[in-house]
Design a protein around this motif. Structure first.
Motif, PDB file in Angstrom:
ATOM      1  N   LYS A  31       0.808  -1.225   0.000  1.00 37.23           N
ATOM      2  CA  LYS A  31       0.000   0.000   0.000  1.00 37.23           C
ATOM      3  C   LYS A  31       0.842   1.276   0.000  1.00 37.23           C
ATOM      4  O   LYS A  31       0.308   2.366  -0.158  1.00 37.23           O
ATOM      5  CB  LYS A  31      -0.926   0.019   1.236  1.00 37.23           C
ATOM      6  N   ASN A  32       2.142   1.148   0.203  1.00 33.64           N
ATOM      7  CA  ASN A  32       2.989   2.352   0.223  1.00 33.64           C
ATOM      8  C   ASN A  32       4.279   2.088  -0.550  1.00 33.64           C
ATOM      9  O   ASN A  32       5.386   2.209  -0.021  1.00 33.64           O
ATOM     10  CB  ASN A  32       3.277   2.807   1.658  1.00 33.64           C
ATOM     11  N   LEU A  33       4.113   1.748  -1.794  1.00 32.87           N
ATOM     12  CA  LEU A  33       5.253   1.393  -2.647  1.00 32.87           C
ATOM     13  C   LEU A  33       5.804   2.579  -3.432  1.00 32.87           C
ATOM     14  O   LEU A  33       6.826   2.439  -4.121  1.00 32.87           O
ATOM     15  CB  LEU A  33       4.843   0.293  -3.633  1.00 32.87           C
ATOM     16  N   TYR A  34       5.138   3.718  -3.356  1.00 31.15           N
ATOM     17  CA  TYR A  34       5.495   4.828  -4.245  1.00 31.15           C
ATOM     18  C   TYR A  34       5.832   6.110  -3.492  1.00 31.15           C
ATOM     19  O   TYR A  34       5.570   7.207  -3.952  1.00 31.15           O
ATOM     20  CB  TYR A  34       4.347   5.081  -5.233  1.00 31.15           C
ATOM     21  N   GLU A  35       6.431   5.982  -2.311  1.00 34.02           N
ATOM     22  CA  GLU A  35       6.772   7.160  -1.516  1.00 34.02           C
ATOM     23  C   GLU A  35       7.790   8.042  -2.238  1.00 34.02           C
ATOM     24  O   GLU A  35       7.690   9.273  -2.201  1.00 34.02           O
ATOM     25  CB  GLU A  35       7.302   6.727  -0.151  1.00 34.02           C
ATOM     26  N   GLU A  36       8.772   7.433  -2.870  1.00 36.12           N
ATOM     27  CA  GLU A  36       9.780   8.203  -3.589  1.00 36.12           C
ATOM     28  C   GLU A  36       9.147   8.997  -4.730  1.00 36.12           C
ATOM     29  O   GLU A  36       9.464  10.182  -4.927  1.00 36.12           O
ATOM     30  CB  GLU A  36      10.856   7.273  -4.144  1.00 36.12           C
ATOM     31  N   GLY A  80       8.381  23.733  -5.989  1.00 33.03           N
ATOM     32  CA  GLY A  80       9.422  24.493  -6.684  1.00 33.03           C
ATOM     33  C   GLY A  80      10.805  24.283  -6.105  1.00 33.03           C
ATOM     34  O   GLY A  80      11.656  25.172  -6.166  1.00 33.03           O
ATOM     35  N   LEU A  81      11.050  23.095  -5.520  1.00 31.50           N
ATOM     36  CA  LEU A  81      12.338  22.795  -4.901  1.00 31.50           C
ATOM     37  C   LEU A  81      13.160  21.915  -5.839  1.00 31.50           C
ATOM     38  O   LEU A  81      12.866  20.736  -6.026  1.00 31.50           O
ATOM     39  CB  LEU A  81      12.121  22.078  -3.558  1.00 31.50           C
ATOM     40  N   ASP A  82      14.170  22.513  -6.437  1.00 32.87           N
ATOM     41  CA  ASP A  82      15.058  21.794  -7.348  1.00 32.87           C
ATOM     42  C   ASP A  82      16.280  21.354  -6.550  1.00 32.87           C
ATOM     43  O   ASP A  82      17.261  22.084  -6.421  1.00 32.87           O
ATOM     44  CB  ASP A  82      15.457  22.700  -8.515  1.00 32.87           C
ATOM     45  N   LEU A  83      16.214  20.152  -5.989  1.00 30.65           N
ATOM     46  CA  LEU A  83      17.229  19.696  -5.046  1.00 30.65           C
ATOM     47  C   LEU A  83      17.981  18.488  -5.576  1.00 30.65           C
ATOM     48  O   LEU A  83      17.463  17.703  -6.378  1.00 30.65           O
ATOM     49  CB  LEU A  83      16.575  19.289  -3.710  1.00 30.65           C
ATOM     50  N   ASN A  84      19.186  18.323  -5.051  1.00 34.21           N
ATOM     51  CA  ASN A  84      19.922  17.071  -5.203  1.00 34.21           C
ATOM     52  C   ASN A  84      19.530  16.209  -4.004  1.00 34.21           C
ATOM     53  O   ASN A  84      19.902  16.508  -2.875  1.00 34.21           O
ATOM     54  CB  ASN A  84      21.424  17.363  -5.218  1.00 34.21           C
ATOM     55  N   TRP A  85      18.776  15.135  -4.240  1.00 32.02           N
ATOM     56  CA  TRP A  85      18.217  14.372  -3.115  1.00 32.02           C
ATOM     57  C   TRP A  85      18.175  12.884  -3.441  1.00 32.02           C
ATOM     58  O   TRP A  85      18.296  12.466  -4.598  1.00 32.02           O
ATOM     59  CB  TRP A  85      16.819  14.876  -2.760  1.00 32.02           C
ATOM     60  N   SER A  86      17.977  12.080  -2.392  1.00 31.71           N
ATOM     61  CA  SER A  86      17.813  10.634  -2.565  1.00 31.71           C
ATOM     62  C   SER A  86      16.858  10.103  -1.504  1.00 31.71           C
ATOM     63  O   SER A  86      16.641  10.747  -0.469  1.00 31.71           O
ATOM     64  CB  SER A  86      19.156   9.907  -2.482  1.00 31.71           C
ATOM     65  N   TYR A  87      16.315   8.938  -1.766  1.00 34.71           N
ATOM     66  CA  TYR A  87      15.328   8.304  -0.881  1.00 34.71           C
ATOM     67  C   TYR A  87      15.746   6.857  -0.632  1.00 34.71           C
ATOM     68  O   TYR A  87      16.168   6.154  -1.559  1.00 34.71           O
ATOM     69  CB  TYR A  87      13.948   8.350  -1.541  1.00 34.71           C
ATOM     70  N   HIS A  88      15.632   6.414   0.624  1.00 33.22           N
ATOM     71  CA  HIS A  88      16.044   5.055   0.989  1.00 33.22           C
ATOM     72  C   HIS A  88      15.037   4.466   1.976  1.00 33.22           C
ATOM     73  O   HIS A  88      14.738   5.091   2.997  1.00 33.22           O
ATOM     74  CB  HIS A  88      17.426   5.063   1.640  1.00 33.22           C
ATOM     75  N   LEU A 115      23.394   0.818   3.703  1.00 37.68           N
ATOM     76  CA  LEU A 115      23.321   2.275   3.635  1.00 37.68           C
ATOM     77  C   LEU A 115      24.397   2.902   4.510  1.00 37.68           C
ATOM     78  O   LEU A 115      25.042   3.890   4.120  1.00 37.68           O
ATOM     79  CB  LEU A 115      21.939   2.774   4.056  1.00 37.68           C
ATOM     80  N   SER A 116      24.631   2.318   5.681  1.00 44.12           N
ATOM     81  CA  SER A 116      25.660   2.839   6.581  1.00 44.12           C
ATOM     82  C   SER A 116      27.042   2.764   5.924  1.00 44.12           C
ATOM     83  O   SER A 116      27.837   3.711   5.988  1.00 44.12           O
ATOM     84  CB  SER A 116      25.658   2.051   7.890  1.00 44.12           C
ATOM     85  N   GLU A 117      27.320   1.641   5.289  1.00 45.36           N
ATOM     86  CA  GLU A 117      28.623   1.458   4.655  1.00 45.36           C
ATOM     87  C   GLU A 117      28.851   2.435   3.503  1.00 45.36           C
ATOM     88  O   GLU A 117      29.995   2.811   3.219  1.00 45.36           O
ATOM     89  CB  GLU A 117      28.741   0.018   4.141  1.00 45.36           C
ATOM     90  N   ASN A 118      27.756   2.839   2.842  1.00 48.65           N
ATOM     91  CA  ASN A 118      27.879   3.689   1.651  1.00 48.65           C
ATOM     92  C   ASN A 118      27.367   5.113   1.869  1.00 48.65           C
ATOM     93  O   ASN A 118      27.192   5.865   0.909  1.00 48.65           O
ATOM     94  CB  ASN A 118      27.111   3.065   0.475  1.00 48.65           C
ATOM     95  N   ASP A 154      27.136  15.222  -0.477  1.00 51.86           N
ATOM     96  CA  ASP A 154      26.889  16.456  -1.217  1.00 51.86           C
ATOM     97  C   ASP A 154      25.409  16.670  -1.545  1.00 51.86           C
ATOM     98  O   ASP A 154      25.060  17.633  -2.231  1.00 51.86           O
ATOM     99  CB  ASP A 154      27.703  16.465  -2.513  1.00 51.86           C
ATOM    100  N   GLU A 155      24.542  15.791  -1.054  1.00 46.61           N
ATOM    101  CA  GLU A 155      23.105  15.953  -1.313  1.00 46.61           C
ATOM    102  C   GLU A 155      22.517  17.014  -0.387  1.00 46.61           C
ATOM    103  O   GLU A 155      22.905  17.132   0.777  1.00 46.61           O
ATOM    104  CB  GLU A 155      22.372  14.626  -1.101  1.00 46.61           C
ATOM    105  N   GLN A 156      21.546  17.734  -0.895  1.00 47.86           N
ATOM    106  CA  GLN A 156      20.845  18.710  -0.049  1.00 47.86           C
ATOM    107  C   GLN A 156      19.821  18.032   0.851  1.00 47.86           C
ATOM    108  O   GLN A 156      19.533  18.520   1.944  1.00 47.86           O
ATOM    109  CB  GLN A 156      20.156  19.755  -0.936  1.00 47.86           C
ATOM    110  N   LEU A 157      19.276  16.907   0.387  1.00 48.37           N
ATOM    111  CA  LEU A 157      18.271  16.192   1.172  1.00 48.37           C
ATOM    112  C   LEU A 157      18.452  14.689   0.977  1.00 48.37           C
ATOM    113  O   LEU A 157      18.411  14.192  -0.141  1.00 48.37           O
ATOM    114  CB  LEU A 157      16.861  16.598   0.752  1.00 48.37           C
TER     115      LEU A 157
END
Length: 516
Positions: free
Chosen positions: A302-307, A318-326, A337-340, A346-349
């Protein structure tokens, strides 16, 4: 009081006879010795309660004697007494786990204060905590009859959690029973407040509190800047659980903000966490993004599309960010994730969803050993803190602090220990959650639920034209009449979410800045 045995070690012990007499008049039994060697022999033959130890002695020095004492009896409190105020001596003594540090010349009252602080601390704190809570009890009771704003409920819930954790530390079962009764009454009144006000938060007639679907826009987005931000969403985290592991972060971060916001109903991941990442209500998610939204009766996760939801929200804001989701749902993923993590410097979010606490609450339902380990709120908090202390998440946060990340910690909803069954009847299409139901032709006890006949009024989707929602109040959970007793015995005293309680709806949003 029972006579307390004090060992006093000083090469000039004869000069301290007036101090010794002062203590003996107050029922302390003082054994004087002149050297570290004598002290060690005395400790091996007598069970002392505390040691006064001179730092500057011929032969074994105070610090050397301290080290030997700790090897014999690590838990024995030692008060170091010294003429020197040199910082390195203080640091070395404190590093060797002394109980207190006194500078000569000491006066009798200093000694008495140190004894009470170290030996009578528990009783004095317990007595003072009980007195303070009794005074606060009356104030909270008065507040319960008058508060009528979301922020007032948040403040009251913070007070209840504060006193619950204070009373935890002194283990006074009588006072804890009084607090539990007050929490139950608070939840009863809170449920009435939600029934009377929740719909108004969606129709624009009153100013709504920050809620799941407005959290990112109102709380997260304004703080995104050139400093990298780590946003951690710990699934199913109550405010008291946050307070239980907060001390682990104090050496790394200073608190910038600690606030509470409201989870939408149902207080379930499918609704509330999707709302956080999309910035939309469930009804709007279904309308605008039907390819991402899943209703209760739909197949699959039911929550497969959070990213994807977050990406759309960032564009909308209007937020043009360098970001990632995990999303972390296993120990292996957390370690990876801890190892890497350094690659995200350098990500903003950087967004991390961590699912352990939710898995813990489900495991309590299904596994007897977890039922034993998390039998009540105190042990549930303790288990959460123990997990956090040893988790890859703490490793990730350590790295984030070293890389000057701003840290945000929040959750999608809380959870409540359910104790009272509430009978409900529905058709085969009725949802399965124990704290809320949606479907047609629901039959239930009206006093025990908050019923919403028109889901659209609170921005919830309808599975069909005649669907309604019902939410369990306080510590109730829904049970079907078929096989009722087995069902009730299986789920009673488990942690569930989806309904209305302070624990589920009023949840933390924390902002921390790295100390470096």
């Amino acid at each position: 009081m029972n006579e307390i045995k004090v060992l006093w070690v000083d090469d000039e012990i004869d000069l301290l006879k007036p101090h010794i007499l002062f203590l003996e008049q107050r029922n302390y039994q003082v054994t004087p010795v002149r050297s570290g060697t004598e002290a060690l022999n005395a400790i091996k033959s007598t069970a002392f309660d505390i040691v006064f130890l001179d730092e500057n002695m011929p032969g074994l020095s105070g610090l050397e004697t301290l080290q030997e004492i700790k090897e014999i009896q690590d838990s024995l409190p030692v008060v170091m007494i010294t003429k020197s105020e040199e910082e390195h001596l203080m640091e070395e003594a404190i590093g060797s786990k002394i109980a207190d540090y006194l500078i000569k010349p000491v006066n009798p009252n200093q000694l008495l204060l140190s004894l009470k602080k170290n030996l009578d601390h528990y009783r004095l704190v317990s007595q003072k905590t009980n007195q303070n809570y009794q005074q606060e009890f009356r104030k909270i009771a008065m507040d319960l009859s008058t508060i009528n704003q979301p922020e007032e409920w948040s403040d009251l819930y913070q007070k209840l959690v504060f006193w619950e954790m204070e009373l935890d530390n002194i283990e006074n079962s009588g006072m804890m029973e009084i607090l539990e009764s007050q929490k139950q009454e608070a939840n009863t009144q809170f449920c009435k407040f939600i029934e009377n006000n929740y719909q108004d938060w969606f129709d624009g007639t009153v100013k709504a509190p920050v809620m799941s679907h407005t959290l990112f826009k109102e709380k997260v987005a304004p703080l995104l800047d050139d400093q990298p931000t780590l946003l951690v969403v710990i699934d199913n985290l109550r405010y008291d659980q946050w307070k239980a592991f907060e001390p682990l972060l104090n050496p790394l971060f200073k608190k910038r903000e600690e606030s509470l916001f409201y989870s939408i109903l149902p207080t379930a991941t499918q609704y509330s966490r999707n709302a956080i990442f999309s910035g939309l209500t469930p009804a709007d998610m279904e309308k605008l993004h039907p390819n991402y939204w899943r209703n209760d009766t739909d197949e699959g996760g039911k929550n497969l599309y959070e990213e994807e939801f977050l990406s759309l929200q960032l564009k909308r804001l209007g937020l043009d960010l360098n970001w990632s989701y995990h999303k972390i749902t296993s120990l292996r993923q957390g370690k990876k994730l801890s190892e890497n993590f350094r690659v995200h410097k350098d990500e903003q979010l950087t967004v991390v969803v961590y699912n352990f606490v939710d898995m813990l609450s489900h495991a309590k339902t299904e596994m007897e050993v977890i039922k034993e380990l998390a039998s009540n709120d105190k042990s549930y908090r303790s288990l959460t803190a123990s997990w956090f202390k040893n988790s890859p998440l703490l490793d990730i946060i350590h790295q984030a602090a070293a890389m000057n990340f701003k840290l945000m910690i929040t959750t999608d909803h809380g959870t409540v220990n359910v104790k009272t069954p509430s009978k409900v009847v529905g058709d085969k299409q009725t949802s399965l959650n124990l704290r809320y139901k949606t479907g047609r032709s629901l039959t239930y006890n009206q006093k025990e639920v908050f019923a919403i006949k028109n889901p659209g009024a609170v921005r919830l989707p309808s599975i069909n034209m005649s669907s309604s929602f019902i939410f369990a109040k306080s510590d109730h959970f829904f049970a079907y009449p078929n096989n009722y007793n087995h069902y009730v015995n299986y789920y009673r005293n488990t942690y569930q979410h989806g309904g209305i309680s302070l624990e589920e709806m009023i949840i933390p949003f924390i902002v921390l800045n790295p100390k470096k």
